[in-house]
Design a protein around this motif. Structure first.
Motif, mmCIF file in Angstrom:
data_model
loop_
_atom_site.group_PDB
_atom_site.id
_atom_site.type_symbol
_atom_site.label_atom_id
_atom_site.label_comp_id
_atom_site.label_asym_id
_atom_site.label_seq_id
_atom_site.Cartn_x
_atom_site.Cartn_y
_atom_site.Cartn_z
ATOM 1 N N MET A 209 75.217 78.215 55.688
ATOM 2 C CA MET A 209 74.540 77.430 54.652
ATOM 3 C C MET A 209 73.648 78.295 53.776
ATOM 4 S SD MET A 209 73.573 73.717 56.307
ATOM 5 C CE MET A 209 72.971 74.278 57.891
ATOM 6 N N ILE A 210 72.943 79.241 54.389
ATOM 7 C CA ILE A 210 72.063 80.116 53.611
ATOM 8 C C ILE A 210 72.865 80.932 52.611
ATOM 9 C CG2 ILE A 210 70.531 82.113 53.755
ATOM 10 C CD1 ILE A 210 69.549 80.993 56.463
ATOM 11 N N ILE B 76 71.816 76.746 44.976
ATOM 12 C CA ILE B 76 71.408 75.471 45.547
ATOM 13 C C ILE B 76 70.130 75.682 46.367
ATOM 14 C CG2 ILE B 76 72.063 73.666 47.213
ATOM 15 C CD1 ILE B 76 74.986 74.278 46.490
ATOM 16 N N ARG B 77 69.229 74.700 46.345
ATOM 17 C CA ARG B 77 68.064 74.773 47.220
ATOM 18 C C ARG B 77 68.542 74.798 48.680
ATOM 19 N NH1 ARG B 77 65.846 70.777 43.593
ATOM 20 N NH2 ARG B 77 66.485 69.162 45.077
ATOM 21 N N VAL B 78 68.202 75.866 49.400
ATOM 22 C CA VAL B 78 68.699 76.039 50.756
ATOM 23 C C VAL B 78 68.289 74.878 51.647
ATOM 24 C CG1 VAL B 78 68.606 77.494 52.818
ATOM 25 C CG2 VAL B 78 68.742 78.555 50.556
ATOM 26 N N ASP C 88 63.558 64.141 48.863
ATOM 27 C CA ASP C 88 62.860 64.840 47.777
ATOM 28 C C ASP C 88 61.798 65.798 48.313
ATOM 29 O OD1 ASP C 88 61.043 62.956 48.623
ATOM 30 O OD2 ASP C 88 60.289 62.509 46.622
ATOM 31 N N HIS C 89 61.675 65.909 49.629
ATOM 32 C CA HIS C 89 60.821 66.914 50.266
ATOM 33 C C HIS C 89 61.739 67.842 51.068
ATOM 34 C CE1 HIS C 89 57.585 64.117 49.254
ATOM 35 N NE2 HIS C 89 56.738 65.113 49.497
ATOM 36 N N PRO C 90 62.336 68.851 50.423
ATOM 37 C CA PRO C 90 63.319 69.701 51.099
ATOM 38 C C PRO C 90 62.805 70.262 52.423
ATOM 39 C CG PRO C 90 63.267 70.184 48.751
ATOM 40 C CD PRO C 90 62.126 69.253 49.024
ATOM 41 N N LEU D 63 58.709 71.051 41.709
ATOM 42 C CA LEU D 63 59.148 72.437 41.825
ATOM 43 C C LEU D 63 60.247 72.800 40.841
ATOM 44 C CD1 LEU D 63 59.342 72.587 45.731
ATOM 45 C CD2 LEU D 63 57.464 73.366 44.280
ATOM 46 N N ALA D 64 60.838 71.777 40.209
ATOM 47 C CA ALA D 64 61.961 72.008 39.320
ATOM 48 C C ALA D 64 61.524 72.672 38.016
ATOM 49 C CB ALA D 64 62.663 70.689 39.029
#
Length: 283
Positions: A124-125, A133-135, A214-216, A282-283
């Motif tokens: 995934m990383i 993509i946000r990991v 929405d909180h990765p 953060l975007a």
């Protein structure tokens, strides 16, 4: 050791053939079907989560459903290679050092969840960084559907009469064909319930009621903690691998040892995600 039920008092072990389909020399086992079904469910469920933009807040997901299509092969490789390597390293290294070609004999069994977890995490990383993509968001959507795969595989462990529990005289004890003349905890079913059904429902609440996508990192942190707690609990009822046995005083097992770091990492991920601003900021 507690007084054991006589074999006639135990619940009957269901006579389910581990081979689901036999066509000539080709045998398809329930174990393999469980892995495939679990991976396919995780693929379908992750795409559903990504497509449901209402779950993601104003920032939305940092990936498209099509990205999960491409990740499917990466996930399969990470699970199989990581699971096999993890079993070799964590559970039976002396045997495989003496017979290195047995490492590739995956049809003989021997997979480690902790190894598969590490292999899939690495996949995934790498995939997320290549796609921008946000990991942690990729972690979250994959983690949300993983309990279903875990539950299915644990059910096939039961069918295979493997990874059974410790001797007991509880009313639901079972005398497994490969477990000796003892009635035992059906610990595979305990794991299927906790790691599978219960953990999936908890994550469903986290994603659809509390809407934490929405909180990765929050969802995957809950998954890792939930698995670790479930595994540590069931290890008190599960017979340890014969080649390892008990550690440190006759109660600690390798499953517990490997789950404690997962518990700490999961807790760290949840706390960090709670303190971080939503992904929109953060975007």
């Amino acid at each position: 050791m507690p007084d054991l039920l006589l074999p006639l008092a135990a619940l009957p072990f269901p006579n389910i053939d581990p081979v689901a389909i036999q066509v000539g020399p080709l045998a398809i086992h329930w174990y393999g079907i469980a892995y495939i079904a679990g991976i396919l469910f995780g693929w379908w469920y992750a795409k559903r989560l990504i497509a449901n933009t209402a779950l993601w807040g104003s920032a939305g997901p940092s990936m498209k459903p099509e990205d999960i299509d491409d990740f499917l092969v990466w996930a399969a490789v990470g699970i199989v290679v990581g699971g096999r390597v993890g079993y070799v390293l964590f559970y039976d290294l002396p045997r495989y050092l003496a017979n290195p070609f047995d490492i590739f004999a995956v049809w003989q069994g021997g997979m480690s969840f902790h190894g598969g977890f590490l292999g899939t995490t690495l996949a995934m990383i790498i995939f997320a960084r290549r796609r921008g993509i946000r990991v942690w968001s990729l972690f979250d959507v994959i983690a949300a559907g993983t309990p279903v795969a875990l539950g299915l595989v644990r059910c096939t462990n039961f069918i295979n009469s493997e990874l059974w529990g410790r001797p007991t005289d509880v009313p639901w004890a079972i005398e497994f064909p490969t477990g000796g003349p003892f009635t035992r905890h059906p610990s595979q079913l305990y794991e299927a319930l906790l790691e599978g059904l219960v953990l999936f429902l908890v994550l469903r609440i986290v994603t659809h009621v509390f809407r934490k996508l929405d909180h990765p990192g929050f969802v995957s942190g809950v998954f890792v903690m939930g698995y670790a707690l479930s595994r540590i609990f069931v290890e008190f009822f599960r017979e340890p691998d014969a080649q390892i046995g008990y550690l440190a005083g006759g109660w600690l097992t390798m499953g517990m040892v490997l789950s404690v770091p997962m518990l700490l990492v999961g807790l760290w991920a949840v706390v960090t995600a709670r303190r971080a601003p939503p992904a929109a900021a953060l975007a």
